[in-house]
Design a protein around this motif. Structure first.
Motif, PDB file in Angstrom:
ATOM      1  N   PRO A   6       0.825  -1.213   0.000  1.00 42.29           N
ATOM      2  CA  PRO A   6       0.000   0.000   0.000  1.00 42.29           C
ATOM      3  C   PRO A   6       0.859   1.262   0.000  1.00 42.29           C
ATOM      4  CG  PRO A   6      -0.530  -1.407   1.879  1.00 42.29           C
ATOM      5  CD  PRO A   6       0.653  -2.005   1.200  1.00 42.29           C
ATOM      6  N   HIS A   7       0.425   2.208  -0.815  1.00 40.37           N
ATOM      7  CA  HIS A   7       1.139   3.489  -0.847  1.00 40.37           C
ATOM      8  C   HIS A   7       0.910   4.217   0.467  1.00 40.37           C
ATOM      9  CE1 HIS A   7       2.198   7.553  -2.135  1.00 40.37           C
ATOM     10  NE2 HIS A   7       2.872   6.970  -3.123  1.00 40.37           N
ATOM     11  N   GLU A   8       1.867   5.027   0.823  1.00 42.23           N
ATOM     12  CA  GLU A   8       1.775   5.794   2.083  1.00 42.23           C
ATOM     13  C   GLU A   8       0.493   6.639   2.123  1.00 42.23           C
ATOM     14  OE1 GLU A   8       2.278   9.695   4.031  1.00 42.23           O
ATOM     15  OE2 GLU A   8       2.606   9.342   1.883  1.00 42.23           O
ATOM     16  N   MET A   9       0.090   7.105   0.913  1.00 42.31           N
ATOM     17  CA  MET A   9      -1.115   7.933   0.816  1.00 42.31           C
ATOM     18  C   MET A   9      -2.364   7.197   1.316  1.00 42.31           C
ATOM     19  SD  MET A   9      -2.688   9.577  -2.636  1.00 42.31           S
ATOM     20  CE  MET A   9      -3.323   8.018  -3.208  1.00 42.31           C
ATOM     21  N   HIS A  10      -2.399   5.859   1.062  1.00 40.05           N
ATOM     22  CA  HIS A  10      -3.591   5.106   1.450  1.00 40.05           C
ATOM     23  C   HIS A  10      -3.765   5.056   2.959  1.00 40.05           C
ATOM     24  CE1 HIS A  10      -2.925   3.296  -2.678  1.00 40.05           C
ATOM     25  NE2 HIS A  10      -4.096   3.915  -2.738  1.00 40.05           N
ATOM     26  N   SER A  11      -2.655   4.863   3.666  1.00 42.43           N
ATOM     27  CA  SER A  11      -2.779   4.836   5.128  1.00 42.43           C
ATOM     28  C   SER A  11      -3.074   6.244   5.658  1.00 42.43           C
ATOM     29  CB  SER A  11      -1.512   4.269   5.764  1.00 42.43           C
ATOM     30  OG  SER A  11      -0.394   4.963   5.271  1.00 42.43           O
ATOM     31  N   LEU A  18     -12.602   6.069   5.093  1.00 39.60           N
ATOM     32  CA  LEU A  18     -13.505   5.327   5.968  1.00 39.60           C
ATOM     33  C   LEU A  18     -14.739   6.184   6.286  1.00 39.60           C
ATOM     34  CD1 LEU A  18     -12.950   2.499   7.071  1.00 39.60           C
ATOM     35  CD2 LEU A  18     -12.340   3.542   9.262  1.00 39.60           C
ATOM     36  N   GLY A  19     -14.521   7.442   6.564  1.00 39.79           N
ATOM     37  CA  GLY A  19     -15.620   8.372   6.877  1.00 39.79           C
ATOM     38  C   GLY A  19     -16.591   8.492   5.719  1.00 39.79           C
ATOM     39  N   THR A  23     -20.435   7.120   5.648  1.00 41.89           N
ATOM     40  CA  THR A  23     -21.510   8.079   5.376  1.00 41.89           C
ATOM     41  C   THR A  23     -22.396   7.584   4.235  1.00 41.89           C
ATOM     42  OG1 THR A  23     -20.031   9.849   6.057  1.00 41.89           O
ATOM     43  CG2 THR A  23     -21.998  10.507   4.846  1.00 41.89           C
ATOM     44  N   LEU A  24     -21.748   7.115   3.161  1.00 40.27           N
ATOM     45  CA  LEU A  24     -22.528   6.612   2.022  1.00 40.27           C
ATOM     46  C   LEU A  24     -23.335   5.374   2.417  1.00 40.27           C
ATOM     47  CD1 LEU A  24     -19.967   7.062  -0.899  1.00 40.27           C
ATOM     48  CD2 LEU A  24     -22.017   8.411  -0.455  1.00 40.27           C
ATOM     49  N   GLY A  25     -22.720   4.505   3.239  1.00 41.44           N
ATOM     50  CA  GLY A  25     -23.427   3.314   3.726  1.00 41.44           C
ATOM     51  C   GLY A  25     -24.657   3.710   4.536  1.00 41.44           C
ATOM     52  N   ALA A  26     -24.480   4.693   5.407  1.00 39.85           N
ATOM     53  CA  ALA A  26     -25.598   5.159   6.239  1.00 39.85           C
ATOM     54  C   ALA A  26     -26.699   5.746   5.367  1.00 39.85           C
ATOM     55  CB  ALA A  26     -25.100   6.204   7.233  1.00 39.85           C
ATOM     56  N   PHE A  27     -26.317   6.469   4.324  1.00 39.97           N
ATOM     57  CA  PHE A  27     -27.296   7.076   3.410  1.00 39.97           C
ATOM     58  C   PHE A  27     -28.137   5.990   2.730  1.00 39.97           C
ATOM     59  CE2 PHE A  27     -28.339   8.964  -0.806  1.00 39.97           C
ATOM     60  CZ  PHE A  27     -29.169   9.983  -0.352  1.00 39.97           C
ATOM     61  N   ILE A  28     -27.457   4.927   2.304  1.00 38.91           N
ATOM     62  CA  ILE A  28     -28.172   3.816   1.644  1.00 38.91           C
ATOM     63  C   ILE A  28     -29.182   3.183   2.614  1.00 38.91           C
ATOM     64  CG2 ILE A  28     -27.875   1.474   0.711  1.00 38.91           C
ATOM     65  CD1 ILE A  28     -25.149   2.556  -0.422  1.00 38.91           C
ATOM     66  N   ILE A  29     -28.743   2.973   3.851  1.00 41.03           N
ATOM     67  CA  ILE A  29     -29.627   2.363   4.855  1.00 41.03           C
ATOM     68  C   ILE A  29     -30.856   3.253   5.090  1.00 41.03           C
ATOM     69  CG2 ILE A  29     -29.807   1.749   7.311  1.00 41.03           C
ATOM     70  CD1 ILE A  29     -26.824   0.868   7.093  1.00 41.03           C
TER      71      ILE A  29
ATOM     72  N   GLU B  14      -3.800  18.717   3.203  1.00 41.15           N
ATOM     73  CA  GLU B  14      -4.774  17.630   3.151  1.00 41.15           C
ATOM     74  C   GLU B  14      -5.708  17.633   4.357  1.00 41.15           C
ATOM     75  OE1 GLU B  14      -3.947  13.103   2.900  1.00 41.15           O
ATOM     76  OE2 GLU B  14      -3.593  14.077   0.985  1.00 41.15           O
ATOM     77  N   ALA B  15      -6.973  17.549   4.048  1.00 39.91           N
ATOM     78  CA  ALA B  15      -7.958  17.617   5.129  1.00 39.91           C
ATOM     79  C   ALA B  15      -8.392  16.219   5.536  1.00 39.91           C
ATOM     80  CB  ALA B  15      -9.162  18.401   4.646  1.00 39.91           C
ATOM     81  N   GLY B  16      -8.676  16.054   6.799  1.00 36.83           N
ATOM     82  CA  GLY B  16      -9.242  14.800   7.281  1.00 36.83           C
ATOM     83  C   GLY B  16     -10.760  14.882   7.241  1.00 36.83           C
TER      84      GLY B  16
END
Lengths: 66, 312
Positions: A6-11, A18-19, A23-29, B14-16
């Motif tokens: 994994p690229h450093e950017m991913h972590s 994740l947020g 959020t999208l999961g909650a919207f679907i529900i 970069e924003a969280g």
């Protein structure tokens, strides 16, 4: 076939991704729950297809569709 | 440009997820959620819990979206004020165009979804609220008139009306009076804040009443609005959503509020400086409690109704 490391950017962006995902999961529900409630309450949406279609509206007196 | 320098730039700018959430002004959103929920629950028409939850959520998202658009437009003055300097855009964590995109996107989603979840009228009322806050208040009048807070207060006062509209599909005297409570509460709340954070608005060239008409005038304005607020909140007690509990709470809270406003009116800046704006600070704290308790009492009336105790 091997997985890429994994690229450093991913972590770094894990929290953000994740947020957004949650959020999208909650919207679907919510949309699903709303749909279930609307259908359960027997809204007249089935009788509306851009224009009112009486053939699709349930006749409450007759107890079924005409 | 080396790879290292690109990475450094990304990290800096970069924003969280929390930064985007902060754009929605969560503290304002909590007031929106609470007052909209009260408006919805005190209405005479029951709402399915799922529809109620979704509606409140979309009202909150609409309120948050207008907050993001407000931060996008006001980034220049936010940089100048101590209180707002650490917001996501002035601190450099979020690009202003990102805030604009988030604001427009969430506005559209919240209005459409509220229209679908509840009714078209509630959706339109939310759309008007966002328009009023962003265009009428933020873009047009905030930097033009010292009555900016009065006008901005109207936008913050709409949520209980929207909550009421979710349940009833319309407007009534009760929802208008709930609107009036927050509308009349906002100016004294913010002018008391402006009295003890005096340099901030002046530094940002925002025509705050304390700057344009002087602090003595602001003290008088606080008193006048507090009296009008008292009349409005007592009037709510005589409608179908009022009752003995609400009326008792309203009388006590308004007497406390008026007493505190009289204290502010009788002081001048020399006295206020001496005790570090004690009366102004306590008025501000009391104003936060005031709104919470007033709407809480309305909720109490609605909660007592099934037991035959709520209302007159």
């Amino acid at each position: 076939m091997s997985f890429h490391e994994p690229h450093e950017m991913h972590s770094r962006r894990l929290g953000r991704n994740l947020g957004v995902g949650l959020t999208l999961g909650a919207f679907i529900i919510i949309v699903f729950a709303l749909t279930v409630v609307k259908i359960d309450n027997g809204g007249s949406m089935e009788g509306f297809d851009h224009t009112v279609r009486p053939g699709l509206v349930v006749d409450e007196n007759a107890g079924g569709a005409e | 440009m080396s790879d290292a320098s690109i990475n450094t730039q990304l990290k800096k700018g970069e924003a969280g997820f929390g930064d985007y959430f902060a754009l929605l002004k969560p503290r304002v959103m909590s007031l929106v959620v609470f007052t909209a929920l009260v408006g919805l629950l005190v209405a005479p028409v029951p709402v399915h819990p799922v529809v109620a939850f979704a509606s409140i959520l979309f009202i909150a998202v609409g309120g948050g979206a207008s907050g993001a658009l407000n931060m996008w437009w006001d980034a220049d003055i936010d940089r100048k004020m101590k209180r707002t300097r650490n917001r996501p855009i002035p601190s450099g964590r979020v690009e202003d165009t990102e805030a604009l995109a988030l604001g427009i996107g969430l506005s559209a989603i919240s209005v459409v979804m509220l229209g679908l979840a509840a009714n078209v009228f509630a959706g339109l009322l939310l759309a008007f609220t966002i328009f009023f806050y962003v265009v009428i208040y933020t873009m047009w009048l905030k930097r033009l008139t010292p009555q900016n807070i009065v006008i901005g207060g109207a936008a913050g006062a709409f949520p209980p009306m929207i909550g009421w509209a979710v349940a009833t599909g319309g407007v009534s005297i009760e929802s208008v009076l709930m609107f009036m409570i927050t509308f009349m509460w906002t100016p004294p709340h913010f002018w008391s804040l402006a009295l003890f954070t005096k340099s901030d608005y002046g530094d940002a060239d925002v025509p705050m009443l304390t700057v344009t008409h002087g602090r003595k005038s602001a003290r008088l304005h606080i008193l006048v609005y507090t009296f009008i607020l008292a009349a409005v909140s007592i009037a709510v007690g005589f409608t179908s959503i009022g009752g003995p509990l609400y009326m008792t709470v309203a009388v006590v809270m308004n007497l406390l509020f008026i007493r505190s406003a009289v204290q502010i009116w009788r002081r001048d800046d020399a006295v206020a400086e001496a005790d570090n704006y004690l009366a102004e600070r306590s008025f501000f704290k009391l104003s936060l409690l005031f709104l919470f308790v007033q709407f809480g009492a309305l909720l109490g009336e609605a909660a007592l109704a099934p037991f035959g105790l709520g209302g007159w």
